[in-house]
Every structure is written in structure tokens, then in C-alpha cells.
Design a protein around this motif. Structure first.
Motif, PDB file in Angstrom:
ATOM      1  N   THR A 111      87.884  -6.948 -36.910  1.00  0.00           N
ATOM      2  CA  THR A 111      86.415  -6.949 -36.961  1.00  0.00           C
ATOM      3  C   THR A 111      85.865  -7.107 -38.382  1.00  0.00           C
ATOM      4  OG1 THR A 111      86.427  -4.515 -37.041  1.00  0.00           O
ATOM      5  CG2 THR A 111      86.177  -5.561 -34.873  1.00  0.00           C
ATOM      6  N   TYR A 112      86.714  -6.908 -39.395  1.00  0.00           N
ATOM      7  CA  TYR A 112      86.244  -7.120 -40.765  1.00  0.00           C
ATOM      8  C   TYR A 112      85.779  -8.578 -40.984  1.00  0.00           C
ATOM      9  CZ  TYR A 112      87.817  -2.565 -42.471  1.00  0.00           C
ATOM     10  OH  TYR A 112      87.967  -1.224 -42.697  1.00  0.00           O
ATOM     11  N   ALA A 113      86.256  -9.477 -40.144  1.00  0.00           N
ATOM     12  CA  ALA A 113      85.848 -10.875 -40.253  1.00  0.00           C
ATOM     13  C   ALA A 113      84.339 -11.024 -40.095  1.00  0.00           C
ATOM     14  CB  ALA A 113      86.566 -11.720 -39.193  1.00  0.00           C
ATOM     15  N   ASP A 114      83.729 -10.104 -39.353  1.00  0.00           N
ATOM     16  CA  ASP A 114      82.275 -10.145 -39.140  1.00  0.00           C
ATOM     17  C   ASP A 114      81.537  -9.904 -40.461  1.00  0.00           C
ATOM     18  OD1 ASP A 114      80.062 -10.263 -37.181  1.00  0.00           O
ATOM     19  OD2 ASP A 114      79.693  -8.201 -37.837  1.00  0.00           O
ATOM     20  N   SER A 115      81.963  -8.882 -41.215  1.00  0.00           N
ATOM     21  CA  SER A 115      81.343  -8.594 -42.511  1.00  0.00           C
ATOM     22  C   SER A 115      81.652  -9.689 -43.520  1.00  0.00           C
ATOM     23  CB  SER A 115      81.832  -7.248 -43.048  1.00  0.00           C
ATOM     24  OG  SER A 115      81.365  -6.181 -42.246  1.00  0.00           O
ATOM     25  N   ILE A 116      82.882 -10.193 -43.486  1.00  0.00           N
ATOM     26  CA  ILE A 116      83.258 -11.259 -44.416  1.00  0.00           C
ATOM     27  C   ILE A 116      82.409 -12.506 -44.172  1.00  0.00           C
ATOM     28  CG2 ILE A 116      85.118 -12.846 -45.046  1.00  0.00           C
ATOM     29  CD1 ILE A 116      87.081 -10.551 -44.553  1.00  0.00           C
ATOM     30  N   SER A 161      76.105  -7.962 -28.427  1.00  0.00           N
ATOM     31  CA  SER A 161      77.497  -8.129 -28.853  1.00  0.00           C
ATOM     32  C   SER A 161      77.899  -7.147 -29.943  1.00  0.00           C
ATOM     33  CB  SER A 161      77.716  -9.553 -29.365  1.00  0.00           C
ATOM     34  OG  SER A 161      76.980  -9.781 -30.556  1.00  0.00           O
ATOM     35  N   GLY A 162      76.933  -6.628 -30.697  1.00  0.00           N
ATOM     36  CA  GLY A 162      77.251  -5.730 -31.800  1.00  0.00           C
ATOM     37  C   GLY A 162      77.675  -6.457 -33.060  1.00  0.00           C
ATOM     38  N   SER A 163      77.393  -7.763 -33.168  1.00  0.00           N
ATOM     39  CA  SER A 163      77.818  -8.562 -34.311  1.00  0.00           C
ATOM     40  C   SER A 163      76.786  -8.523 -35.434  1.00  0.00           C
ATOM     41  CB  SER A 163      78.058 -10.016 -33.891  1.00  0.00           C
ATOM     42  OG  SER A 163      78.230 -10.853 -35.016  1.00  0.00           O
ATOM     43  N   LEU A 164      77.199  -8.003 -36.596  1.00  0.00           N
ATOM     44  CA  LEU A 164      76.319  -8.017 -37.763  1.00  0.00           C
ATOM     45  C   LEU A 164      76.121  -9.441 -38.265  1.00  0.00           C
ATOM     46  CD1 LEU A 164      74.749  -6.652 -40.044  1.00  0.00           C
ATOM     47  CD2 LEU A 164      76.911  -6.382 -41.288  1.00  0.00           C
ATOM     48  N   THR A 197      69.637  -8.207 -48.325  1.00  0.00           N
ATOM     49  CA  THR A 197      69.738  -7.302 -47.171  1.00  0.00           C
ATOM     50  C   THR A 197      71.053  -7.487 -46.430  1.00  0.00           C
ATOM     51  OG1 THR A 197      67.327  -7.361 -46.922  1.00  0.00           O
ATOM     52  CG2 THR A 197      68.602  -6.571 -45.043  1.00  0.00           C
ATOM     53  N   ILE A 198      71.446  -8.741 -46.260  1.00  0.00           N
ATOM     54  CA  ILE A 198      72.707  -9.039 -45.572  1.00  0.00           C
ATOM     55  C   ILE A 198      73.885  -8.445 -46.334  1.00  0.00           C
ATOM     56  CG2 ILE A 198      74.301 -10.907 -44.971  1.00  0.00           C
ATOM     57  CD1 ILE A 198      71.857 -12.620 -44.311  1.00  0.00           C
ATOM     58  N   ILE A 199      73.905  -8.621 -47.648  1.00  0.00           N
ATOM     59  CA  ILE A 199      75.001  -8.088 -48.460  1.00  0.00           C
ATOM     60  C   ILE A 199      75.054  -6.565 -48.354  1.00  0.00           C
ATOM     61  CG2 ILE A 199      75.844  -7.802 -50.823  1.00  0.00           C
ATOM     62  CD1 ILE A 199      74.717 -10.585 -51.438  1.00  0.00           C
ATOM     63  N   TYR A 200      73.907  -5.936 -48.414  1.00  0.00           N
ATOM     64  CA  TYR A 200      73.845  -4.470 -48.328  1.00  0.00           C
ATOM     65  C   TYR A 200      74.417  -3.976 -46.995  1.00  0.00           C
ATOM     66  CZ  TYR A 200      71.797   0.190 -47.818  1.00  0.00           C
ATOM     67  OH  TYR A 200      71.607   1.531 -47.598  1.00  0.00           O
ATOM     68  N   ASN A 201      73.983  -4.581 -45.896  1.00  0.00           N
ATOM     69  CA  ASN A 201      74.462  -4.165 -44.571  1.00  0.00           C
ATOM     70  C   ASN A 201      75.955  -4.442 -44.397  1.00  0.00           C
ATOM     71  OD1 ASN A 201      71.989  -3.175 -43.640  1.00  0.00           O
ATOM     72  ND2 ASN A 201      71.307  -5.206 -43.022  1.00  0.00           N
ATOM     73  N   ALA A 202      76.410  -5.562 -44.947  1.00  0.00           N
ATOM     74  CA  ALA A 202      77.828  -5.905 -44.807  1.00  0.00           C
ATOM     75  C   ALA A 202      78.708  -4.918 -45.564  1.00  0.00           C
ATOM     76  CB  ALA A 202      78.064  -7.323 -45.313  1.00  0.00           C
ATOM     77  N   VAL A 203      78.266  -4.491 -46.744  1.00  0.00           N
ATOM     78  CA  VAL A 203      79.032  -3.516 -47.539  1.00  0.00           C
ATOM     79  C   VAL A 203      79.124  -2.185 -46.803  1.00  0.00           C
ATOM     80  CG1 VAL A 203      79.004  -2.125 -49.642  1.00  0.00           C
ATOM     81  CG2 VAL A 203      78.541  -4.582 -49.768  1.00  0.00           C
ATOM     82  N   ILE A 204      77.996  -1.732 -46.254  1.00  0.00           N
ATOM     83  CA  ILE A 204      77.980  -0.459 -45.535  1.00  0.00           C
ATOM     84  C   ILE A 204      78.907  -0.506 -44.325  1.00  0.00           C
ATOM     85  CG2 ILE A 204      76.539   1.024 -44.084  1.00  0.00           C
ATOM     86  CD1 ILE A 204      74.242   0.535 -45.961  1.00  0.00           C
TER      87      ILE A 204
END
Length: 302
Positions: A184-189, A44-47, A106-113
Motif C-alpha cells: 500500500t505504500y505505492a499509494d503514497s509514493i 476505495s480508501g486511496s489517497l 497538501t498532497i505532500i503533507y497527507n502522503a507523509v502522514i
């Protein structure tokens, strides 16, 4: 006394068996959902879904650690390990807290990027896997919720599953938002929300584990009140070297020196009264030294 000890040991063994069963069932479910979420996240490509899968991985690892610690903790006390091995469970809880904290970072780092990137998410796959994960996590959480007060080790395992349950909810909400709006920003949020919900619990468990390893007084016990209560007993002149701690984070232990008035020889009655007073504070296991005032010259008072 022997019947009390036997019933206490029997209850403790029953709790350990129930905890082991709960951990084993939850581990099997968690490991299965982890594999499904990794596959679903890659497709799906979902972080957010991959973040939840990382939680599942840490859960699976944490539960293996918890199971091993529980099995080691069941070993009886020996001449070389007079307190037994239950503190191994506290070490396992500390390791689990550190693992969860690392996963959150790790999650926070990937979400910021990912915030400034363009990417596509297959919401149907994302939502389908997240719903399955939610159901599995809910079942595991219900199983472990009943055992979370058995030890810090079980609390650590419950923390893992609860964090995944909250994560699945966040992923589902993000998936619905993306499906309806394409935002798609909802995924990082959602990833940030997962991290924000989990981090305080992980740090709290880490703090409690370290406190136990440092032999700090359990938070539920006021040592000043304990000392005043014992000193208020008949024929008790003073109390010193009072120590209260826990080897496993659940059962408090205590030792103290009780000074009784000169000429009083009812040591057994005083000892019974002191132990009864300590039980009011939840301290069922204590070691009491009875002393006379004249003995103070032979004491090294802490």
C-alpha cells in the motif's frame, strides 16, 4: 495599416472564441470526473485517488477563473483602460499557479502522514475511477494543448489538465502495484510522484506571470540585439529609452526614442524602417519617437 489591424483583430477574436470553447468543454468534463473521483477515493480508501480528485477540484476552480478572465479580457480598451483588460488573464494564470502549488503542498503533507499508517485500499474501485479520469483528462489535454500558446491564462488551464493526466497515470500504476503485491505504500509514493511532476510547472507559470506583471522583457527578446539592429539603420544616430514588455505574456510591445542625424528629414521612411526592424523580433506594435541630436537637452533619459 487599417487592413492589417483589422485582420489582426479578427485573428485575435477567433483565437479567443476557440479558447473559450476549449475551456468550457474541459470544465464540464473536469467537474464531472472530480465528483466521480471523490466518491471513488472515499469508497476505495486511496489517497492517490483523492489527491487526483483535489487536482480536479483545483482544475475546475482554475478553469472558472480562466473563463471569467477570458471574458473580461475580451473587453475593448477604453479612455480609462487604454491597454484593455488582457492583463486580467495574466492575474488569473498567477492565481491558478498559486492554487496548484497549494494543492501540491497538501498532497505532500497527507502522503507523509500516511506513510506510517496501516490502511486498506479497494484497488478495483481505485483503478476503475482512475481509468475513467485518465480518458477524460487525455481528451481535455488534447483540446487545451492547441490553445495553450494563446495566453498565459490558457497555459495555466492546460497546466491544470496536464497535471491531472499525469496524476491519473500515477494512480493507475499504484493501483496495479497494490493489486498485485498488496504494497500500500505505492499509494503514497504515487502521490509524491504527482506532486513532483506538477510543482515545477506550477512554479514556472507563477514566475512567468509575475514577470509579465512586472513589465519585464519577454524571454524570447534580446533588447541589446534590438537596439543594435535599430541603431544600424541608415540615418539613425542613437536609440534610447527602449522599453519592451507584454500586457498578456504573448504579444510583445515596444517604445523607444530614435535619434536621427541633423539635416535628415525623411522621418516617415526612418519610422517605417524602425518598425520593420522591430517586427523581425516579433514586435508588431510599437511607439517610436523621432528626435534630433539638438533635442537631447530637452530629454530626461531613463
Amino acid at each position: 495599416m487599417h487592413s492589417h489591424d483589422h485582420s489582426h483583430d479578427h485573428a485575435h477574436d477567433h483565437a479567443q472564441n476557440a479558447s473559450l470553447t476549449a475551456l468550457t468543454v474541459s470544465f464540464a468534463m473536469t467537474a464531472t470526473i472530480f465528483i466521480a473521483q471523490v466518491i471513488g477515493g472515499l469508497i476505495s480508501g486511496s489517497l492517490a485517488l483523492l489527491s487526483d480528485a483535489m487536482h480536479m477540484l483545483s482544475d475546475s476552480t482554475g478553469m472558472v477563473i480562466a473563463i471569467v478572465a477570458l471574458l473580461i479580457g475580451r473587453k475593448a480598451a477604453t479612455a480609462k483602460a487604454t491597454f484593455g483588460y488582457r492583463r486580467v488573464e495574466v492575474i488569473a494564470a498567477m492565481i491558478n499557479a498559486l492554487v496548484v502549488t497549494g494543492v501540491v503542498a497538501t498532497i505532500i503533507y497527507n502522503a507523509v502522514i500516511r506513510l506510517g499508517s496501516e490502511y486498506e485500499i479497494q484497488t478495483v474501485t481505485m483503478l476503475g475511477v482512475a481509468v475513467v479520469g485518465l480518458i477524460a483528462n487525455a481528451v481535455s489535454a488534447l483540446i487545451l494543448m492547441r490553445r495553450q500558446h494563446d495566453s498565459l491564462n490558457m497555459r495555466g488551464a492546460y497546466l491544470h489538465v496536464l497535471s491531472d493526466l499525469l496524476g491519473s497515470v500515477a494512480v493507475i500504476i499504484a493501483g496495479i502495484i497494490i493489486w498485485l503485491t498488496g504494497w500500500t505504500y505505492a499509494d503514497s509514493i504515487a502521490s509524491f510522484i504527482i506532486a513532483g511532476m506538477v510543482l515545477p510547472r506550477a512554479l514556472g507559470l507563477l514566475r512567468d506571470s509575475v514577470y509579465v506583471l512586472l513589465n519585464r522583457v519577454p524571454s524570447s527578446i534580446d533588447t541589446v540585439a534590438v537596439q543594435r539592429t535599430v541603431e544600424a539603420l541608415p540615418h539613425v544616430a542613437a536609440v534610447h529609452d527602449l522599453h519592451v514588455w507584454s500586457t498578456d505574456g504573448t504579444e510583445p510591445l515596444a517604445t523607444c526614442h530614435v535619434v536621427v542625424a541633423e539635416g535628415i528629414h525623411a522621418d516617415c521612411e526612418i519610422l517605417d524602417a524602425v518598425q520593420a526592424a522591430l517586427r523581425k523580433f516579433g514586435i508588431d506594435h510599437s511607439t517610436i519617437q523621432i528626435e534630433r541630436p539638438s533635442h537631447i537637452d530637452h530629454e530626461v533619459v531613463c
